[in-house]
Design a protein around this motif. Structure first.
Motif, mmCIF file in Angstrom:
data_model
loop_
_atom_site.group_PDB
_atom_site.id
_atom_site.type_symbol
_atom_site.label_atom_id
_atom_site.label_comp_id
_atom_site.label_asym_id
_atom_site.label_seq_id
_atom_site.Cartn_x
_atom_site.Cartn_y
_atom_site.Cartn_z
ATOM 1 N N LEU A 47 0.827 -1.221 0.000
ATOM 2 C CA LEU A 47 0.000 0.000 0.000
ATOM 3 C C LEU A 47 0.856 1.265 0.000
ATOM 4 N N SER A 48 2.023 1.187 0.647
ATOM 5 C CA SER A 48 2.899 2.363 0.664
ATOM 6 C C SER A 48 3.336 2.716 -0.754
ATOM 7 N N LEU A 49 3.505 1.690 -1.604
ATOM 8 C CA LEU A 49 3.916 1.933 -2.994
ATOM 9 C C LEU A 49 2.891 2.772 -3.752
ATOM 10 N N THR A 50 1.615 2.721 -3.294
ATOM 11 C CA THR A 50 0.575 3.511 -3.972
ATOM 12 C C THR A 50 0.428 4.892 -3.312
ATOM 13 N N GLY A 51 1.285 5.184 -2.335
ATOM 14 C CA GLY A 51 1.244 6.505 -1.683
ATOM 15 C C GLY A 51 0.253 6.566 -0.530
ATOM 16 N N THR A 52 -0.310 5.412 -0.145
ATOM 17 C CA THR A 52 -1.288 5.405 0.955
ATOM 18 C C THR A 52 -0.577 5.516 2.301
ATOM 19 N N GLN A 53 -1.156 6.306 3.196
ATOM 20 C CA GLN A 53 -0.621 6.370 4.571
ATOM 21 C C GLN A 53 -1.154 5.182 5.337
ATOM 22 N N ILE A 54 -0.270 4.340 5.839
ATOM 23 C CA ILE A 54 -0.741 3.134 6.524
ATOM 24 C C ILE A 54 0.097 2.833 7.760
ATOM 25 N N LEU A 55 -0.612 2.553 8.839
ATOM 26 C CA LEU A 55 0.016 2.154 10.099
ATOM 27 C C LEU A 55 -0.370 0.700 10.338
ATOM 28 N N VAL A 56 0.607 -0.152 10.666
ATOM 29 C CA VAL A 56 0.235 -1.533 10.989
ATOM 30 C C VAL A 56 0.532 -1.802 12.465
ATOM 31 N N VAL A 57 -0.385 -2.491 13.115
ATOM 32 C CA VAL A 57 -0.237 -2.770 14.548
ATOM 33 C C VAL A 57 -0.519 -4.263 14.776
ATOM 34 N N LYS A 58 0.513 -4.976 15.209
ATOM 35 C CA LYS A 58 0.325 -6.414 15.486
ATOM 36 C C LYS A 58 -0.699 -6.555 16.623
ATOM 37 N N THR A 59 -1.778 -7.233 16.337
ATOM 38 C CA THR A 59 -2.892 -7.296 17.302
ATOM 39 C C THR A 59 -3.547 -8.668 17.264
ATOM 40 N N ASP A 60 -3.757 -9.213 18.438
ATOM 41 C CA ASP A 60 -4.626 -10.389 18.533
ATOM 42 C C ASP A 60 -5.932 -9.886 19.135
ATOM 43 N N VAL A 61 -6.996 -9.858 18.345
ATOM 44 C CA VAL A 61 -8.240 -9.231 18.823
ATOM 45 C C VAL A 61 -8.853 -9.954 20.015
ATOM 46 N N ARG A 62 -8.383 -11.182 20.292
ATOM 47 C CA ARG A 62 -8.907 -11.904 21.467
ATOM 48 C C ARG A 62 -8.420 -11.255 22.764
ATOM 49 N N LEU A 63 -7.349 -10.439 22.660
ATOM 50 C CA LEU A 63 -6.734 -9.867 23.865
ATOM 51 C C LEU A 63 -7.114 -8.401 24.019
ATOM 52 N N GLU A 64 -7.763 -8.076 25.132
ATOM 53 C CA GLU A 64 -8.213 -6.690 25.310
ATOM 54 C C GLU A 64 -7.037 -5.711 25.301
ATOM 55 N N GLU A 65 -5.907 -6.099 25.920
ATOM 56 C CA GLU A 65 -4.743 -5.193 25.969
ATOM 57 C C GLU A 65 -4.252 -4.835 24.567
ATOM 58 N N ASP A 66 -4.267 -5.838 23.671
ATOM 59 C CA ASP A 66 -3.841 -5.584 22.283
ATOM 60 C C ASP A 66 -4.770 -4.573 21.607
ATOM 61 N N CYS A 67 -6.066 -4.690 21.886
ATOM 62 C CA CYS A 67 -7.041 -3.799 21.234
ATOM 63 C C CYS A 67 -6.944 -2.380 21.812
ATOM 64 N N LYS A 68 -6.655 -2.326 23.114
ATOM 65 C CA LYS A 68 -6.442 -1.011 23.756
ATOM 66 C C LYS A 68 -5.217 -0.335 23.122
ATOM 67 N N ASN A 69 -4.179 -1.128 22.911
ATOM 68 C CA ASN A 69 -2.960 -0.617 22.285
ATOM 69 C C ASN A 69 -3.222 -0.178 20.838
ATOM 70 N N LEU A 70 -4.056 -0.945 20.136
ATOM 71 C CA LEU A 70 -4.404 -0.593 18.743
ATOM 72 C C LEU A 70 -5.075 0.784 18.699
ATOM 73 N N ALA A 71 -6.009 1.006 19.626
ATOM 74 C CA ALA A 71 -6.695 2.306 19.677
ATOM 75 C C ALA A 71 -5.699 3.420 20.011
ATOM 76 N N ALA A 72 -4.820 3.153 20.997
ATOM 77 C CA ALA A 72 -3.866 4.191 21.440
ATOM 78 C C ALA A 72 -2.889 4.541 20.316
ATOM 79 N N GLU A 73 -2.381 3.517 19.628
ATOM 80 C CA GLU A 73 -1.423 3.785 18.526
ATOM 81 C C GLU A 73 -2.088 4.559 17.392
ATOM 82 N N THR A 74 -3.353 4.243 17.142
ATOM 83 C CA THR A 74 -4.084 4.948 16.067
ATOM 84 C C THR A 74 -4.230 6.430 16.428
ATOM 85 N N ILE A 75 -4.624 6.692 17.666
ATOM 86 C CA ILE A 75 -4.826 8.083 18.095
ATOM 87 C C ILE A 75 -3.489 8.829 18.121
ATOM 88 N N ASN A 76 -2.432 8.145 18.583
ATOM 89 C CA ASN A 76 -1.088 8.739 18.577
ATOM 90 C C ASN A 76 -0.667 9.174 17.196
#
Ligand SMILES: NC(=O)c1ccc[n+]([C@@H]2O[C@H](COP(=O)([O-])OP(=O)(O)OC[C@H]3O[C@@H](n4cnc5c(N)ncnc54)[C@H](OP(=O)(O)O)[C@@H]3O)[C@@H](O)[C@H]2O)c1
Length: 265
Positions: A47-76
């Protein structure tokens, strides 16, 4: 004008991967979450090759802490969330011989239902701020009980109930909630489940690649979902069979049970 931000769980394969392309074309900033770091990096590079801004966050959605981190990294990174697409999901088929498998029931509920709950909990306040869209990639199995898929059907019924309740709760706050009752779409989901099946000869009625070639493509399903977000739809049933199944279930439920047995078993 700042471009909008979409968070897509399970965006490295199938419908989620195709959703990335749809939202990238519409100039969204993309946040991608899944478990495999290698696959996340691969999509980031593509996606970066097409000029898209993209953030990737390793997340296991079964884990609440991972999802909390996903939200925090997105807002950051982007400071806002406009669309959350709860797409990460797995399936499983139980054979009549194996019976009900408690560990698989938990596994599917943890991924398909609690994955949605975990991500939504930590992103809902941001979606309310932007009057954004909360989306669940559910299934026809979340509206009618499909045979040999009791774990999958229950996880998707639960997801439907969770999102439908939030829609009504926040109706006056401008939150848009879309539940997508997807039908058969050609992706890796069944192949991953087959690898994991503990009995020979199933999923029942699964016709492998021939059957896959008659399904909607991931790109088609993703286009329906993208338009559902764009036009702030409440529910979507992208396949013809899905639409008919749900209609018959309302009109002639007893007969429909027999048809479901014939068609899906
Ligand atoms: N394909 C169909 O016929 C169909 C029909 C109705 C509904 N759906 C729904 O559509 C959604 C997408 O499925 P798909 O068919 O595109 O499947 P897929 O090609 O197998 O992709 C599944 C995605 O979910 C991710 N994932 C799985 N478990 C996860 C976890 N615990 N945490 C984070 N990410 C996870 C996978 O990445 P990692 O493994 O790297 O985590 C992958 O990116 C699912 O919710 C499915 O139930 C599909």
């Amino acid at each position: 004008m700042k471009s909008r931000v979409v968070v897509i769980t399970g965006g490295t394969s199938g419908i989620g991967r195709a959703l990335c392309d749809c939202f990238a074309k519409a100039n969204y900033q993309i946040v991608l979450a899944a478990r495999s770091e290698d696959k996340l990096k691969k999509v980031q590079k593509e996606l970066s090759l097409t000029g898209t801004q993209i953030l990737v966050v390793k997340t296991d959605v079964r884990l609440e802490e991972d999802c909390k981190n996903l939200a925090a990294e997105t807002i950051n990174c982007y400071g806002q969330i406009d669309v959350l697409i709860n797409n990460a999901g797995i399936t499983w088929y139980e054979s009549d011989n194996d019976g009900i498998n408690i560990s698989k029931q938990r596994d599917l509920i943890n991924t398909n239902f609690f994955g949605t709950v975990n991500c939504t909990k930590h992103m809902l306040p941001h979606l309310l701020d932007t009057k954004g869209s909360l989306v669940g990639v559910c299934s026809i199995a979340g509206e009618v009980g499909l045979p040999n898929r009791s774990a999958y059907s229950s996880s998707k019924f639960a997801m439907n109930g969770f999102l439908s309740s939030l829609r009504v709760q926040h109706i006056k706050k401008g939150l848009h909630v879309l539940v997508v009752f997807s039908g058969y779409t050609s992706t890796n989901i069944r192949k991953s489940a087959i690898k994991d099946c503990n009995s020979s000869g199933f999923p029942p009625g699964y016709g492998g690649d021939v059957m896959e070639s008659n399904m909607l493509s991931a790109e088609e399903t993703a286009r329906h979902i993208f338009n559902g977000v764009k036009y702030r739809k409440r529910a979507l049933r992208p396949t013809f069979v899905g639409k008919v199944t749900v209609l018959l279930n309302k009109l002639i439920p007893h007969l429909n049970d027999r048809l479901l047995h014939k068609y899906y078993k």
